[in-house]
Write an enzyme that holds these catalytic residues in place. Sequence first.
Site, PDB file in Angstrom:
ATOM      1  N   ARG A  62     -16.120  -8.592  -7.830  1.00 39.70           N
ATOM      2  CA  ARG A  62     -15.604  -7.928  -9.038  1.00 39.70           C
ATOM      3  C   ARG A  62     -14.357  -8.656  -9.544  1.00 39.70           C
ATOM      4  O   ARG A  62     -14.140  -8.783 -10.748  1.00 39.70           O
ATOM      5  CB  ARG A  62     -15.315  -6.448  -8.782  1.00 39.70           C
ATOM      6  CG  ARG A  62     -14.860  -5.693 -10.019  1.00 39.70           C
ATOM      7  CD  ARG A  62     -14.842  -4.188  -9.822  1.00 39.70           C
ATOM      8  NE  ARG A  62     -16.177  -3.611  -9.853  1.00 39.70           N
ATOM      9  CZ  ARG A  62     -16.796  -3.182 -10.949  1.00 39.70           C
ATOM     10  NH1 ARG A  62     -16.202  -3.272 -12.127  1.00 39.70           N
ATOM     11  NH2 ARG A  62     -17.995  -2.668 -10.886  1.00 39.70           N
ATOM     12  N   THR A 114      15.297  18.639   9.781  1.00 38.94           N
ATOM     13  CA  THR A 114      14.673  17.558   9.002  1.00 38.94           C
ATOM     14  C   THR A 114      14.760  16.235   9.743  1.00 38.94           C
ATOM     15  O   THR A 114      14.009  15.318   9.461  1.00 38.94           O
ATOM     16  CB  THR A 114      15.336  17.417   7.619  1.00 38.94           C
ATOM     17  OG1 THR A 114      16.699  17.021   7.791  1.00 38.94           O
ATOM     18  CG2 THR A 114      15.274  18.700   6.831  1.00 38.94           C
ATOM     19  N   GLU A 172     -11.688   3.964 -13.209  1.00 40.00           N
ATOM     20  CA  GLU A 172     -10.931   2.787 -12.809  1.00 40.00           C
ATOM     21  C   GLU A 172     -10.291   2.001 -13.963  1.00 40.00           C
ATOM     22  O   GLU A 172      -9.202   1.443 -13.806  1.00 40.00           O
ATOM     23  CB  GLU A 172     -11.849   1.831 -12.034  1.00 40.00           C
ATOM     24  CG  GLU A 172     -12.322   2.423 -10.733  1.00 40.00           C
ATOM     25  CD  GLU A 172     -13.433   1.589 -10.119  1.00 40.00           C
ATOM     26  OE1 GLU A 172     -13.166   0.897  -9.144  1.00 40.00           O
ATOM     27  OE2 GLU A 172     -14.558   1.630 -10.639  1.00 40.00           O
ATOM     28  N   VAL A 207      19.573  22.507  12.449  1.00 36.17           N
ATOM     29  CA  VAL A 207      19.917  23.319  11.277  1.00 36.17           C
ATOM     30  C   VAL A 207      18.687  23.264  10.368  1.00 36.17           C
ATOM     31  O   VAL A 207      17.862  24.168  10.338  1.00 36.17           O
ATOM     32  CB  VAL A 207      21.180  22.805  10.570  1.00 36.17           C
ATOM     33  CG1 VAL A 207      21.554  23.760   9.439  1.00 36.17           C
ATOM     34  CG2 VAL A 207      22.333  22.669  11.542  1.00 36.17           C
ATOM     35  N   GLY A 208      18.508  22.162   9.690  1.00 32.35           N
ATOM     36  CA  GLY A 208      17.323  22.031   8.819  1.00 32.35           C
ATOM     37  C   GLY A 208      16.112  21.500   9.560  1.00 32.35           C
ATOM     38  O   GLY A 208      15.002  21.556   9.065  1.00 32.35           O
ATOM     39  N   GLU A 262     -14.340   5.527   1.017  1.00 35.49           N
ATOM     40  CA  GLU A 262     -15.689   5.030   0.734  1.00 35.49           C
ATOM     41  C   GLU A 262     -16.333   4.441   1.986  1.00 35.49           C
ATOM     42  O   GLU A 262     -17.538   4.491   2.153  1.00 35.49           O
ATOM     43  CB  GLU A 262     -15.627   3.966  -0.377  1.00 35.49           C
ATOM     44  CG  GLU A 262     -17.002   3.505  -0.822  1.00 35.49           C
ATOM     45  CD  GLU A 262     -16.960   2.616  -2.053  1.00 35.49           C
ATOM     46  OE1 GLU A 262     -15.975   2.678  -2.808  1.00 35.49           O
ATOM     47  OE2 GLU A 262     -17.927   1.862  -2.265  1.00 35.49           O
TER      48      GLU A 262
END
Length: 1331
Positions: free
Chosen positions: A882, A262, A1263, A259-260, A804
């Site tokens: 850091r 999903t 950031e 039907v959907g 990155e």
Amino acid sequence: MAAQEKSDILVFFCNGKKVVDRHVQPEVTILTYLRTKLLLTGSKLGCGEGGCGACTIMVSKYSPKHKCISHYAVNACLTPICSVHGLAVTTVEGIGSTQTRLHPVQERLAKAHGSQCGFCTPGIVMSMYALLRNKPVPTMEEIESAFEGNLCRCTGYRPILQGYSTFTKEGCCGGNNANCCMNAAAEEGVSTKLFDPSEFTPYDPSQEVIFPPELIMMLDKESPAIQRFLGDRVTWYRPVTLQQLLELKGSHPEANMVVGNTEVGVEMKFKSQVYPILIDLNFIPELTTIETSPTGIKVGASVTLTTLDEYLKKFIQSEPEYKTRIFAAIVEMLRWFAGHQIRNTASLGGAIATGSPISDLNPLLMAAVCKLEVVSKRGTRMVTMDGNFFTGYRKNVIAKDEVIKVINIPYTLENEYFQGYKQSPRREDDIAIVNAGMRVVFKPGTNIVQDCTLAFGGMAATSVLAVKTMASLNGRSWSDGLVEAMCPLLVQDLPLSPGAPGGMEPYRQSLTLSFFFKFYLFVLEQVSMKLPGLSGVSIPASYKTANQSYHKSPVKGVQMFQEVPSGQPDSDAVGRPLTHLSAIKQVTGEAIYVDDLPQVKGELYVASVLSKKAHAKILAVDATPALEVEGVHAYVDINDIPGSNMVGLGPTRDDPLFADKEVIFVGQTIGLIVADDQAIAQRAAKLVKVDYEELPALISIEDAIEHSSFFKPQNSVKRGNVQEGFESSHHILEGEVKVGAQEHFYLETVSTLVIPGEDGEVEVISSTQALKATQSIVATALGVRENKVVSRVKRLGGGFGGKESRCCITAAVCAVAARKVNRPVRMMLDRDEDMCTTGTRHPFMGRYKVGFNDDGKIRALQLNLYSNSGNSLDLSVSVLERALFHADNCYNIPNIIVTGYPCKTNLPSNTAFRGFGAPQSMLITESFVSDIASKCGLSQIKIRELNFYKEGDRTHFGQELKNWNLERCWEQCLTKSDFDNRRRDVDQFNSENRWRKKGIAVTPTKFGIAFTYKPMNQAGALVHIYTDGSVLIAHSGVEMGQGLHTKMIQVASRALHLPQELIHISETNTQTVPNTSPTAASASSDLNGMAIKAACETLLQRLEPYIQNNPKGSWESWVMAAYIDRVSLSTTGFYKTPDLHYNWETSKGKPFNYFTDGVAVSEVEIDCLTGDHQVLRSDIVMDVGDSLNPAIDIGQIEGAFIQGYGLYVLEDYRITPSGHLLTKGPGFYKIPAFGDIPAEFNVSLLTRAPNPFAVGSSKAIGEPPLFLAASVFFAIKDAIQSAREDAGIPGLFRLDSPACSERIRMACQDQFTQQIPTPEPGTYTPFFIRP
Ligand SMILES: Cc1cc2nc3c(=O)[nH]c(=O)nc-3n(C[C@H](O)[C@H](O)[C@H](O)COP(=O)(O)OP(=O)(O)OC[C@H]3O[C@@H](n4cnc5c(N)ncnc54)[C@H](O)[C@@H]3O)c2cc1C
Ligand code: FES
Ligand code: FES
């Protein structure tokens, strides 16, 4: 069925154009069809599972019977192409474009700054468009609801809602009304107007595209014949009568129905399910109608959840309240069921047939004792949804040839009460942890139970009934002592053994008790109203809010920023809230991302063969079955690497491109399949057989500590004498706090297109923040010099650090594949692949010992920070560095030693993520600072003020704090947020409420700006001026939504005294600017801005003689004069951040150029019984210097804050003990959604705070604000504290991040949680761990 022998022709309309397909492949989704066949790439693939909304399109359907047209938003990624036969599809390209005109939904989103990276944007535009097609003047509530199925990772949602509020009657007036948010009292020279709604094109619904008349004629004429679309692998049937369906099902009982789609769509995409026959149930009248009957309503099984919702809402309005209590509970549950796109297509029958143990509707239907009418060729039978209906995990009593026709949902009686409950990690569009449906019937005129049903989901392999409790309830009076008597029975009825599937066993069990307690209170209130003077009932007034349902008012807030100085020339764009330069293209779907690039001639597609083990020897790989698949060209693995298999970002090359005899994490690339297209490649990749011999694996930080599995170096930062500090302290506090992983969840997954050229050249177009690293790693893999590799990108659909480094590996393996087949290849990772392979924010554990005096002054700190780095070094050492530099947050600690241990485990390599280690270590610091306040009996404000750095102080790494604006931000934020009064209100509320608590917290932050690896603090630019006066800029930075190119054009506009319209940036490319640093560390505006400024100044100097010669001339005339005079109109610019140095031996230096500071205050309310929470208000004051672009900076602040809120509260990353990611895709990994943002969200940029150390006196902003979301975490902790005090357990307690609903509930501890047996850790294998 003779007519079915040949395939029918698929016909639909797309954006007003007819599409005819004579040989359609039914397994293809409309999204793939749009993107690859119709070349409409505006709709994006963000997840492929209906969870992100990036693919949202509008479907319009004509009903020949009712002669009406309906419009609804759907997820194109789950919509089978054949399901749109006879329908009209509208995509983002169909409603407006830069070439024609923008639709108001496009224009307003762009101008209100609601599009950053733009990858979510077409989906957001289409959700809004579909809403307007149904409701030209929606309410704000309807707008917020329309976005339940859309995610955005960049904006923090506020600007989207504000922009679209202009469509409402009550919405944004652009400052035209006296009480408008844009007219909030502000200082002189301060503005609250980020956009001007008076410039918006009015919305005129009569101008909308009409439904294609040709389709209406076709549908009106269509005979009731079954349709059949015959593909190469799948056949799609569309029966239009029940008889046709039953015949089909009789002859093909194995056929699956949709039907959907999903559920089926997700099974096909992610669970490798193959369904050769699919039957569409959307066009059978009996299945798609709702009717009333004397005892209830009869819902056709294919009725969509939206249709059901609308029907029930109307019905409830027209009928007596008592009759519709089940319907009201269903309506309330549907509010929290998926998003609109799913509800618009998913069906009630589909939900029942799927039988998911966490289905939201099945417990309600079971509690309501619904009856199903089930049909087959054999006849009709009635089946009751009772305890026997579900027979096992996703199994039920319905036979293969049977179809659910109708669901009978009964009315309730006057003495019957019904409620539904659901607790999920995120409130909106999330699957339940536990849910329940509860019904009780009383003997007329009494509070004696006559009948009841208690159904639960999430407690077993199916939805279940609490049988013993139900039996015991019968005949009892609904009064004092009932809950106490029933709780032990519920615990027996709903047992969960340690390590049960789903995990969180004590939490889930305690939820069942909480729900029952809430139901008890709810029913008692109702019964008490009916039977005044009921005896044996005493409920304290403080319990009143325990059963309060969630309510949220539309989001509001004010954004304040400094206006540009009067007299600044109009041509100088700096400081103005300019719209993101790509926003207009993003809202029309014209902005091009890597996977939107047209196919290159000869292009092939690559799919990965990934490791299924965390650590194992590879005994054998057999690619033969894959190579036999038609359309497959090659299998590629380590043996095909011309250069080096080992790569790395620095000198340590510890990252293998392909597995080498051994796999070291789940998701590692073993090989690649190269094929004609994505579907073939992915299908074939699954056929590659890998035999493993498992080896022991380390998964968590605790595993690594136990086995001393650490990378080197293990750096420390120290100052003073910690030992002496402890000895001279009045108190010592020791503890441990963990901060969990965070998935980047950029909306665009990692994508690469590699085009081999002559002479060993290769062009790599990839979604990377690091062009130079991509170039280097590809060159290393191919064994060529870097000058043979060109790395390019136009824009990214978000990066946040996740692109990155890990994407360089993907680019390199694709380059190896391209080299092998000598053809262009493309790969876009599926969302689950991306999440399994590309790493996350590093999970951290902090073990601290802190010494402090009675007055709260911190004397000494010893802190060990352990980060889970995964299997390779990647950026882990820099991330830890850091973290060490930020372990002080804003506090001057005289004696300190902070040491970092990068833990080596068998996880994917963890990597950069916005904040880069600082948000983890600062949370640990703020945790013990808060605890010290509690220990000393100080307020959370006082403790911080006492320990704050002052102007000129030096940090623990010896850097002097100059232009220190933190205390200004602090004072302003406390004032603007009215902290003191609200603190009092919160305390008052808490004293009056036992089961709901509020909390409030203030959090400061300081964030160092610069790469801690000094060489990276450089940037280049190339600026050309063409003879028509236009300017083209290339620089080192990548546009990933953060508005970098916009800001860079503003900088150039000021430097060249030119309007921004004359300046253009096309892309980032290693050919134009070499040796680029990654676009990261918040430093890109500073670095590239300075480089561009330098280049522009050089060019201006060259033009100076011509300007002098002709002062009244135009820019174009000076440029032409210089050209004629043979002056070079092209130059480079270069910048390196001055005076950066740091010595790890002495712990002294100046690693940062400057610091960006800010403060936030947040207030929350929690439900102590379920762990649910709501952010009531957040106020932020941020020092961004003189903002280059306040709209972009505020966008960064809000986006970072919401991302940080995800980190600290919502995003609960879970993995199996064997290293398999459980929280894959948006279905299981919940980033903040529209409904999660603070109900009131105010942001102010600190005024008159120019920064002498960066371009245009601005400050970096990407950031720093992320950490401010810790204010929500600590507000939650504050609220829990109150609950614990009420429960008689005052004092310090540990709260790890994220403060997810499980942790909130289990920290609240009360008579319910105490009844749940908590298994001893180490005595069982947990279902999941948080690594
Ligand atoms: C993004 C997303 C979010 C979701 N959120 C939620 C949520 O919050 N709560 C929740 O409970 N669920 C949720 N779900 C699951 C969703 O409810 C179900 O997928 C949906 O209800 C199934 O309906 P459907 O029409 O799409 O089923 P389909 O996928 O079309 O079909 C599912 C199954 O049902 C069978 N079936 C369908 N109709 C009949 C019938 N008449 N007779 C017999 N068998 C039939 C089919 O053969 C098929 O096997 C979510 C799913 C997605 C993708
Ligand atoms: S791509 Fe369709 S919802 Fe995410
Ligand atoms: S703008 Fe929404 S995901 Fe980037």
